[in-house]
Structure formats: C-alpha cells, structure tokens
Design a protein around this motif. Sequence first.
Motif, PDB file in Angstrom:
ATOM      1  N   ILE A   1     133.982  64.295   6.443  1.00 37.72           N
ATOM      2  CA  ILE A   1     134.406  63.168   7.117  1.00 37.72           C
ATOM      3  C   ILE A   1     135.594  62.483   6.588  1.00 37.72           C
ATOM      4  N   ALA A   2     135.442  62.406   5.046  1.00 40.45           N
ATOM      5  CA  ALA A   2     136.339  61.951   4.364  1.00 40.45           C
ATOM      6  C   ALA A   2     137.843  62.606   4.351  1.00 40.45           C
ATOM      7  N   ALA A   3     137.691  63.892   4.603  1.00 43.43           N
ATOM      8  CA  ALA A   3     138.726  64.868   4.451  1.00 43.43           C
ATOM      9  C   ALA A   3     139.448  64.767   5.697  1.00 43.43           C
ATOM     10  N   TYR A   4     138.609  64.802   6.648  1.00 38.78           N
ATOM     11  CA  TYR A   4     139.284  64.821   8.126  1.00 38.78           C
ATOM     12  C   TYR A   4     139.908  63.291   8.323  1.00 38.78           C
ATOM     13  N   GLY A   5     139.261  62.487   7.959  1.00 34.05           N
ATOM     14  CA  GLY A   5     139.813  61.351   8.406  1.00 34.05           C
ATOM     15  C   GLY A   5     141.053  60.849   7.583  1.00 34.05           C
ATOM     16  N   THR A   6     141.448  61.292   6.390  1.00 31.71           N
ATOM     17  CA  THR A   6     142.602  61.378   5.837  1.00 31.71           C
ATOM     18  C   THR A   6     143.689  62.069   6.224  1.00 31.71           C
ATOM     19  N   LEU A   7     143.011  63.193   6.683  1.00 32.34           N
ATOM     20  CA  LEU A   7     144.068  64.060   7.255  1.00 32.34           C
ATOM     21  C   LEU A   7     144.769  63.732   8.977  1.00 32.34           C
TER      22      LEU A   7
ATOM     23  N   GLY B   1     153.661  61.833  12.464  1.00 34.60           N
ATOM     24  CA  GLY B   1     154.221  62.117  13.886  1.00 34.60           C
ATOM     25  C   GLY B   1     153.652  63.437  14.566  1.00 34.60           C
ATOM     26  N   GLU B   2     152.886  64.161  13.889  1.00 38.72           N
ATOM     27  CA  GLU B   2     152.103  65.276  14.483  1.00 38.72           C
ATOM     28  C   GLU B   2     150.698  65.038  15.275  1.00 38.72           C
ATOM     29  N   ASP B   3     151.180  64.465  16.521  1.00 45.04           N
ATOM     30  CA  ASP B   3     150.340  64.037  17.490  1.00 45.04           C
ATOM     31  C   ASP B   3     149.298  65.224  17.733  1.00 45.04           C
ATOM     32  N   GLU B   4     149.859  66.384  18.011  1.00 44.05           N
ATOM     33  CA  GLU B   4     149.108  67.246  18.684  1.00 44.05           C
ATOM     34  C   GLU B   4     148.129  67.799  17.494  1.00 44.05           C
ATOM     35  N   VAL B   5     148.599  67.962  16.375  1.00 47.87           N
ATOM     36  CA  VAL B   5     147.741  68.435  14.973  1.00 47.87           C
ATOM     37  C   VAL B   5     146.498  67.053  14.792  1.00 47.87           C
TER      38      VAL B   5
ATOM     39  N   ASP C   1     145.517  65.154  16.832  1.00 52.16           N
ATOM     40  CA  ASP C   1     144.323  65.105  17.974  1.00 52.16           C
ATOM     41  C   ASP C   1     143.269  66.240  17.447  1.00 52.16           C
ATOM     42  N   ILE C   2     143.624  67.391  16.950  1.00 51.99           N
ATOM     43  CA  ILE C   2     142.873  68.539  16.639  1.00 51.99           C
ATOM     44  C   ILE C   2     141.797  67.946  15.386  1.00 51.99           C
ATOM     45  N   LEU C   3     142.673  67.306  14.549  1.00 57.52           N
ATOM     46  CA  LEU C   3     141.658  66.715  13.351  1.00 57.52           C
ATOM     47  C   LEU C   3     141.021  65.683  13.607  1.00 57.52           C
ATOM     48  N   HIS C   4     141.192  64.854  14.609  1.00 52.45           N
ATOM     49  CA  HIS C   4     140.212  63.648  15.195  1.00 52.45           C
ATOM     50  C   HIS C   4     138.994  64.342  15.975  1.00 52.45           C
ATOM     51  N   GLU C   5     139.410  65.574  16.553  1.00 52.01           N
ATOM     52  CA  GLU C   5     138.149  66.115  17.164  1.00 52.01           C
ATOM     53  C   GLU C   5     137.127  66.678  16.265  1.00 52.01           C
TER      54      GLU C   5
ATOM     55  N   GLU D   1     132.055  66.041  13.124  1.00 54.20           N
ATOM     56  CA  GLU D   1     131.438  65.819  11.613  1.00 54.20           C
ATOM     57  C   GLU D   1     130.613  64.749  11.650  1.00 54.20           C
ATOM     58  N   LYS D   2     131.097  63.597  12.104  1.00 64.41           N
ATOM     59  CA  LYS D   2     130.340  62.426  12.407  1.00 64.41           C
ATOM     60  C   LYS D   2     129.063  62.561  13.119  1.00 64.41           C
ATOM     61  N   ASP D   3     129.144  63.374  14.287  1.00 64.37           N
ATOM     62  CA  ASP D   3     127.826  63.642  14.999  1.00 64.37           C
ATOM     63  C   ASP D   3     127.096  64.472  14.524  1.00 64.37           C
ATOM     64  N   ALA D   4     127.612  65.293  13.498  1.00 62.45           N
ATOM     65  CA  ALA D   4     126.452  66.296  12.763  1.00 62.45           C
ATOM     66  C   ALA D   4     125.866  65.509  11.597  1.00 62.45           C
TER      67      ALA D   4
END
Length: 164
Positions: free
Chosen positions: A113-119, A127-131, A133-137, A142-145
């Motif tokens: 969660i920490a890694a994906y949050g910062t990424l 400005g890498e919006d598409e990337v 979105d992937i990282l937010h997904e 991970e939060k749900d898990a």
Amino acid sequence: MAPSDLHDLFMHNLEDIYYAENELLDALDELESQTESEEIASAFSEHREETQGHVDRLEEAFDILGKEPEREECEGIEGLIEEHEEFADEDPTQDVLDVHNLIAAQKTEHYEIAAYGTLAMLADRLGEDEVGDILHENLEEEKDALDELASLAEDFDYGQIAAD
C-alpha cells in the motif's frame, strides 16, 4: 545510472514493486500450502491470482512508458519473506503458524500500500495519467486485501492457541 530526477525515482520504484510482486507470487503459494485453515488458505490463493493481475498491470505500465519491464531488487519484500521463513523454520504449532501467516501477509499488504500510494502520486506528478490509473487500481486492490486479512485475523479462534 544513478537516479537524478523525478522520472528516474519513479522508474526505480516501479522496478522495485515489479520485483516485489513477482517474489510475492511464490511467497503466496508457500503461505497457502503452509496454512491449515481452509478460509485463510483460500484467501492466499485468491490474493495470488490478484497479485498475478498486479504483475500484468505493471507490465502494461512499462509498455505505456515505452520501457521493458525490469526488476530492481526490493530489500523490503526480501526482508519480510526472510522474516516469515525464519519463523516457519522454528517449527511452530499449526495454529500459531496460521496466525503468523496472517500477520506476515498483513505486513506485506501495508508495504505494498505504501509503495503503490507513493508510485501513484509520482505518476500523477509526472503527468502519467494512464499509468497512474493502473497504479491506483493496484493500490485499491491491496487495500481490499488488507481489509480481508484483517477480518480473517479478527475472526480467528484464538482460544485454540494455548497461552503460556
């Protein structure tokens, strides 16, 4: 080459989590096979499938960025895996091992969660919006898990483990 700007830092961390997720595929197999509780083992199996999806999405992110997927050794995940293996090698009772596996998995989820949050934040800043979105997904999964693991830990029958 030493990271020298925000993009380099982002790529370093993307490679780090890519390494981590790949290592976790094997670790989740091990957790599942070590765990006697069917409910907990099933959660590890489901999360392994989800982790494979994270790897696939990270590969998509690399593709969007025009980069080949590369792995940067993730000392954090290596440490968590080693810590778990050392405990399991002490030959704990099965119930204690089941609880320990839940704890180890929760620690790992917090790390991810920490890694994906910062990424995701860095992707947004770059400005890498598409990337992003992937990282937010991946972050939301991970939060749900973590929530599922916490629920399993709450519901575990601790009375079956004798306290000294």
